[in-house]
Scaffold this active site. Structure first.
Site, PDB file in Angstrom:
ATOM      1  N   ARG A  23     -30.722-137.266  66.695  1.00  0.00           N
ATOM      2  CA  ARG A  23     -31.746-138.306  66.609  1.00  0.00           C
ATOM      3  C   ARG A  23     -33.078-137.649  66.262  1.00  0.00           C
ATOM      4  NH1 ARG A  23     -33.349-143.235  70.630  1.00  0.00           N
ATOM      5  NH2 ARG A  23     -34.989-144.049  69.290  1.00  0.00           N
ATOM      6  N   ARG A  31     -29.584-145.526  64.997  1.00  0.00           N
ATOM      7  CA  ARG A  31     -29.687-144.191  65.589  1.00  0.00           C
ATOM      8  C   ARG A  31     -28.326-143.706  66.052  1.00  0.00           C
ATOM      9  NH1 ARG A  31     -32.360-148.196  67.997  1.00  0.00           N
ATOM     10  NH2 ARG A  31     -31.938-148.767  70.126  1.00  0.00           N
ATOM     11  N   ASP A  79     -29.014-142.985  71.740  1.00  0.00           N
ATOM     12  CA  ASP A  79     -30.175-143.404  72.511  1.00  0.00           C
ATOM     13  C   ASP A  79     -29.800-143.149  73.961  1.00  0.00           C
ATOM     14  OD1 ASP A  79     -32.682-144.560  72.936  1.00  0.00           O
ATOM     15  OD2 ASP A  79     -31.876-146.585  73.071  1.00  0.00           O
ATOM     16  N   ASP A  98     -31.532-143.745  77.555  1.00  0.00           N
ATOM     17  CA  ASP A  98     -32.660-144.345  78.271  1.00  0.00           C
ATOM     18  C   ASP A  98     -32.517-144.145  79.771  1.00  0.00           C
ATOM     19  OD1 ASP A  98     -33.949-145.380  76.016  1.00  0.00           O
ATOM     20  OD2 ASP A  98     -32.814-147.249  76.091  1.00  0.00           O
TER      21      ASP A  98
END
Length: 168
Positions: A83, A93, A96, A98
């Site tokens: 990324r 992407r 990810d 988070d």
């Protein structure tokens, strides 16, 4: 050590392999992955809707990292898996990662907010979180199940496969 939850997403390349690679790379950054939800396929939400569907999962973690260090570790995993920084917000992407929750911590800085600011509004986050912990409480906001029940129609979430391998 604190328990927490991370959200994983991918819509570029081999989506499931990208999620699995993230789980495996988290160990190298002081994050022990204890459990994974099933993998779900979800339509894009946010600012860029014209892109491939995502694979999403949540993982329960244990770490001694403080909030900013945990965020830095997640960003390092994203970079290691291709990324690029500075991409389009909510755009396509490969991965990810988070930070969603870190025990009962409520925290806010320019870089990070805990609980994650969108944890209560995203079906693709609440569904796998509740799979991991049906009684989950969101600090300062109440039961995750109640937040999911309040969501209106849309944000379809389809189970796409079994949980990721956490090696335990």
């Amino acid at each position: 050590m604190r328990l927490g939850y991370l959200g994983l997403g991918s819509n570029v390349g081999d989506r499931r392999a990208n999620l699995q690679a993230a789980v495996e790379d988290l160990w190298a950054h002081g994050i022990e992955v204890l459990a994974s939800s099933s993998v779900y396929e979800t339509e894009p939400v946010g600012e860029v809707l014209d892109q491939p569907d995502f694979y999403n999962a949540c993982v329960r973690i244990e770490t001694g990292l403080e909030p900013h260090d945990l965020l830095d570790a997640c960003k390092a995993v994203e970079r290691a898996l291709g990324r690029e920084t500075g991409g389009v917000r909510h755009g396509p992407r490969p991965i990810d990662v988070d930070v969603l929750l870190l025990e009962d911590v409520e925290f806010e800085s320019e870089r990070l907010r805990l609980p994650h600011c969108e944890v209560l509004s995203r079906r693709f986050v609440l569904t796998p979180l509740l799979e991991l912990d049906p009684d989950l409480e969101i600090p300062g906001a109440g039961r995750a199940a109640d937040a999911l029940a309040r969501l209106g129609p849309g944000q379809e979430v389809r189970r796409a496969g079994p949980p990721l391998d956490v090696g335990s």
